[in-house]
Design a protein around this motif. Structure first.
Motif, mmCIF file in Angstrom:
data_model
loop_
_atom_site.group_PDB
_atom_site.id
_atom_site.type_symbol
_atom_site.label_atom_id
_atom_site.label_comp_id
_atom_site.label_asym_id
_atom_site.label_seq_id
_atom_site.Cartn_x
_atom_site.Cartn_y
_atom_site.Cartn_z
ATOM 1 N N GLU A 87 104.096 18.669 12.050
ATOM 2 C CA GLU A 87 103.657 20.060 12.183
ATOM 3 C C GLU A 87 102.546 20.474 11.226
ATOM 4 O O GLU A 87 102.075 21.602 11.273
ATOM 5 N N ARG A 106 102.011 25.956 11.268
ATOM 6 C CA ARG A 106 102.680 24.730 11.703
ATOM 7 C C ARG A 106 102.208 24.403 13.108
ATOM 8 O O ARG A 106 102.179 25.286 13.968
ATOM 9 N N GLU A 135 103.142 23.490 16.124
ATOM 10 C CA GLU A 135 104.362 23.382 16.909
ATOM 11 C C GLU A 135 104.046 23.655 18.371
ATOM 12 O O GLU A 135 102.976 24.142 18.709
ATOM 13 N N ARG A 148 108.087 31.170 18.221
ATOM 14 C CA ARG A 148 107.612 29.961 17.544
ATOM 15 C C ARG A 148 106.099 29.881 17.709
ATOM 16 O O ARG A 148 105.600 29.692 18.817
HETATM 17 MG MG MG Z 1 110.868 24.445 12.349
#
Ligand code: MG
Ligand code: ATP
Length: 420
Positions: A65, A114, A116, A122
């Motif tokens: 990430e 990050r 992701e 997220r």
């Molecule tokens: Mg995580």
């Protein structure tokens, strides 16, 4: 629309919603400020090695990430994926821990990155407020942080969150458990990568979200049954202090966290209205981290709460934050002379602390009143040529619709008294 859009996995904070984010940051920070935590700000990027060592080579954060890059000068840097390693690095660098003032209590707020797979809750760029208490091994400190996070969420009006609590043991008892867990994991039907992870950091396998893995873990040994006496006593004291503070929690013997550096107290805040991204925050004790990044032994504890997911949690619970209205007074001038006068009055109002705005762009009365309405202002001050000739302005109460003429020299005092 312009040629460009926000990068994948990111979004912009735009009024009026952005006010919610500010309010959430403020609500999380307030209990910390009130409890001896000082504000710290560190750079958005660090030497990549700090995270590799501090967060852990085997974690998803580091292996998958991290936004790592080489600069033109050849430095290996990474956008920060989390706050703890940076804050500890900065505290060590500034020798805060040598001031004879332990624990060093710090809080921070900022952007984290990050790489992701983006989904609701997220993102690739998100926002955290965090707190770290560096250099003391004291269950009251662990309890303090959990209590302060609880207080922050409650002050926002959140009710449907839960606190999960566990102990991950220390360097005495964890190795014994680790070996037992490894034995257990090697008897399972796991893929290559997971088996490799079982070798490097078997606790992380417990955190595997895949159902076929979870299914095989039901009989896994629990750290709870391996804790040494010191860890047991420490954990019991944390539990008692939190309970005495009236903060409800659940013991979760399977709770492990994605970062390698946690020891003993580990906790997570989850919100049941969020679906799969249910963790709104988490933290724990990280007694070994300082040594891992080249510092002295400094037992520490901290947490980070996600601002984005906290806002989603508020929405899930239908909590409406009481946001301060941005504009109290809106000035509508009709004509150039009124423009100069009201512009000066707006400046005066702002100086005495009243939130005031002005109709820009030479609008007519109708258009300007639309802006006044949209601004949410409680009062509108209108002035045209005739008013000026009479030495007055028209003060309109936007709630009642009442309008009164007020002397040009009295208007600021009148608004001050009306707005309290
Ligand atoms: Mg995580
Ligand atoms: P998850 O298990 O959901 O991936 P995590 O264990 O990686 O979470 P932490 O590193 O503990 O998360 O970060 C603390 C908090 O920061 C999380 O509880 C969450 O609220 C927030 N957070 C972490 N990663 C993201 C992300 N990619 N987007 C939005 N918020 C995030």
């Amino acid at each position: 629309m312009s040629t460009f859009q926000a990068p994948k996995g990111t979004y912009d904070l735009i009024p009026p919603d952005s006010a919610k984010f500010l309010a959430v940051r403020e609500a999380i920070a307030a209990p910390l400020r009130n409890s001896g935590y000082g504000y710290i700000e560190t750079p958005g990027f660090e030497n990549v090695e700090l995270f590799a060592r501090g967060v852990g080579e085997s974690t998803d954060i580091v292996t998958k990430e991290m936004y790592a890059f080489e600069t033109k000068g050849g430095d290996q840097l990474a956008l920060r994926p989390e706050g703890t390693a940076s804050v500890l690095r900065a505290a060590l660098e500034a020798n805060l821990h040598k001031a004879g003032n332990l624990p060093v209590k710090l809080w921070y707020s900022g952007s984290y990155y990050r790489y992701e797979r983006p989904q609701k809750g997220r993102y690739r760029h998100f926002s955290q407020v965090g707190a770290e208490a560096i250099g003391a091994e004291d269950p009251a400190l662990d309890a303090e942080l959990i209590i302060l996070a609880d207080q922050a969420y409650r002050s926002l009006g959140l009710r449907e969150f839960r606190i999960l609590l566990n102990s991950l043991g220390d360097k005495e008892c964890r190795p014994v458990y680790r070996a037992a867990l490894q034995d257990f994991l090697h008897g399972l039907d796991l893929d290559e990568e997971t088996l490799r992870r079982a070798d490097i950091n078997p606790l992380r396998v417990l955190d595997d979200k895949r159902p076929d893995v979870q299914k095989q873990l039901t009989e896994a040994p629990l750290l709870r049954d391996y804790l040494c006496d010191a860890c047991k006593a420490y954990h019991e004291e944390v539990r008692e202090l939190i309970t005495a503070a009236g903060v409800a929690f659940e013991d979760d013997p399977r709770l492990v966290r994605g970062l390698d550096y946690y020891t003993r107290t580990t906790f997570e805040f989850v919100h049941d209205g969020l679906g799969s991204q249910s963790a709104v925050g988490g933290g724990g004790r990280y007694d070994g981290l300082s040594e891992m990044i080249g510092g002295p032994a400094l037992p520490s504890v901290g947490w980070a709460l996600g601002v984005d997911r906290t806002v989603l949690a508020l929405e899930a619970e239908g909590v409406e934050l009481e946001l301060p209205s941005t504009t109290s007074v809106f000035a509508v001038p009709l004509g150039d002379e009124a423009r100069r006068l009201l512009f000066a009055k707006v400046t005066e109002l702002r100086k005495v602390g009243i939130a005031a705005d002005f109709s820009y762009g030479h609008k007519g009365l109708k258009g300007a009143m639309k802006n006044a309405n949209r601004s949410g202002a409680r009062y509108t001050v209108v002035a045209g040529e005739r008013d000026l000739a009479d030495g007055v302005v028209q003060l309109k109460d936007m709630e009642s619709g009442d309008q009164t003429a007020v002397g040009v020299n009295e208007i600021v005092a009148e608004l001050e008294s009306r707005l309290g």
